[in-house]
Design a protein around this motif. Structure first.
Motif, PDB file in Angstrom:
ATOM      1  N   THR B  42       0.827  -1.217   0.000  1.00  0.00           N
ATOM      2  CA  THR B  42       0.000   0.000   0.000  1.00  0.00           C
ATOM      3  C   THR B  42       0.850   1.250   0.000  1.00  0.00           C
ATOM      4  N   THR B 190      -4.825   5.781   1.950  1.00  0.00           N
ATOM      5  CA  THR B 190      -3.965   4.727   1.426  1.00  0.00           C
ATOM      6  C   THR B 190      -4.597   4.125   0.189  1.00  0.00           C
ATOM      7  N   ASN B 192      -3.709   0.825  -2.974  1.00  0.00           N
ATOM      8  CA  ASN B 192      -2.815  -0.250  -3.418  1.00  0.00           C
ATOM      9  C   ASN B 192      -1.761   0.294  -4.358  1.00  0.00           C
TER      10      ASN B 192
END
Lengths: 253, 195
Positions: B42, B190, B192
């Motif tokens: 992340t 956050t 990916n």
């Protein structure tokens, strides 16, 4: 002969007066100014009695013949989302939306009629037009969706069938303005771009750039270029061969 | 006797080999998962979140105010008419610039208009929005603007700010009033790695 001597200068002054202002004057006595290309409102129609405004999905027509008593005449659902800008062009309205340019006919001012659409990939896009050409910037980053950052030149000589002529890659453009042979594009952090638009059919030539400004929108106004950026209000002269900075009013730091 | 011992040794080796084989297998699978992205990677980044600022209908009605000129902070839409230039202070009102000398523009006045994001003009009147209302304002005397007319709740929703390329808007709760602006807050988000 004497009559001519008196009339001629008067005629010249009258002529110059009406050419001097880029503001629209209506024979009924109304006058309006000039908005930036990111505007959602415009004043148009006979005697400038109509305000056209767009929300994200609708086009409103408001009667402003009596400014102390504005009233809504009609609301058109555009069946498009993400409508952002409006530009008055001859007897039409050009609407910039997140998926294309919409053209509406104002022959009946109270009831704008859909004419045509020029679709493009998802992006934020103001549109301006002059003569038979429309100029659209597409910005793909941020809340607009999409990834394209471009300047499009469209042929709108047949406004029912807008045709794409040219595409130029930019960094992240916002507003733009056209006056005569000069096209001004605010390319966000890449600054202000000045194009030679004397022959749009052939293409545009980049003439000058002013980097180091986060340029957002412009109004070309009688040889004066009024530009707003994130860090201030810039003014340039474009009457000469080169565009020149005249002044800057800064944003509070 | 020797034969039995040999057999036992053989079994021991096989078990060790089995253990090695299993470990190798596990490692291979783990490596495979990592490479295929099942491994959670992340990125953290800063996003601007806008939350609504509310004003009641009653408060909005008499909210227009002439004020001293103030610094540009978040310039929005722009407008030019004759020798005046106007800059919307996003969500707050309009700066009036005397531009009779473009090499020395003068910031001469500010009109407070809560929820203002748009501007037009006809004759000597500004046509603006204030939250969801349309308002016309006489500026024949730019230091003494006068509200001329208002269409309440003309627009179904508040117009976005000029800086509308933001990632997050909090959905307005209209039971709290009319939205006249947006408070900016930078917060960490956050996502990916591959997004």
């Amino acid at each position: 002969m004497r009559i001519l001597k008196t009339i001629l200068p008067i005629l010249m002054v009258v002529f110059m007066q009406s050419c001097a202002q880029d503001a629209m004057e209506s024979p009924g006595g109304g006058s309006t100014g000039k908005a930036g290309s990111l505007a959602r409102y415009t004043v148009a129609g006979p005697n400038l009695n109509y305000l056209y405004s767009v929300s994200q999905t609708q086009l409103f027509v408001t009667d402003i013949s009596d400014l102390s008593n504005p009233n809504n005449l009609s609301t058109t659902n555009l069946n498009w989302g993400g409508v952002e800008t409006i530009f008055p062009f001859q007897d039409y309205l050009l609407l910039g939306t997140q998926t294309g340019m919409l053209v509406y006919d104002l022959s009946t001012p109270e009831q704008p009629q859909f004419v045509s659409e020029f679709w493009h990939v998802r992006s934020c896009d103001p549109v301006v037009a002059q003569d038979s050409f429309a100029y659209v910037t597409l910005r793909g980053n941020g809340g607009c969706g999409g990834t394209q950052n471009e300047l499009h030149v469209l042929d709108i000589s047949q406004i029912q069938y807008p045709r794409q002529l040219h595409v130029y890659q930019l960094s992240g453009p916002y507003g733009l303005g056209i006056d005569g042979d000069e096209l001004f594009v605010c390319d966000g952090k890449a600054g202000l771009l000045v194009y030679d638009a004397s022959n749009p059919k052939e293409g545009l030539t980049l003439k000058q750039t002013f980097p180091g400004i986060n340029a957002k929108d412009v109004i070309p106004y009688n040889g004066l270029l009024l530009m707003i950026g994130d860090d201030g209000f810039y003014q340039y002269s474009y009457t000469g061969d080169k565009v020149e900075l005249l002044s800057k009013l800064e944003v509070k730091k | 006797m020797i034969k039995a011992q040999n057999t036992w040794k053989f079994e021991e080796e096989t078990m060790a080999m089995k253990f090695e084989k299993t470990s190798l297998a596990i490692l291979t699978v783990a490596l495979g998962m990592f490479l295929s992205g099942c491994y959670q990677c992340t990125d953290t980044y800063e996003a601007t979140v806008y939350s609504p600022v509310y004003l009641s209908r009653a408060e909005l009605k008499n909210s227009l105010k002439a004020d001293e000129p103030r610094f540009l902070e978040e310039p929005g839409k722009i407008y030019a008419k004759d020798q005046l230039f106007f800059i919307v202070e996003d969500g707050k009102g309009i700066h009036i610039i005397d531009n009779h000398d473009p090499s020395q523009p003068e910031n001469v006045s500010f009109i407070e208009i809560p929820g203002c994001t748009e501007i037009q003009m006809k004759n000597n009147a500004l046509i603006v929005n204030s939250a969801v209302d349309l308002v016309t304002i006489d500026i024949t005397d730019i230091q003494n603007p006068k509200e001329l007319g208002r269409i309440e709740s003309m627009f179904p929703f508040e117009m976005p700010l000029s800086s509308s390329s933001v990632e997050y808007y909090e959905t307005p709760d209209h039971s709290k009033g009319l939205v006249i602006g947006w408070d900016k807050q930078v917060s960490e988000k956050t996502k990916n790695c591959n997004q």
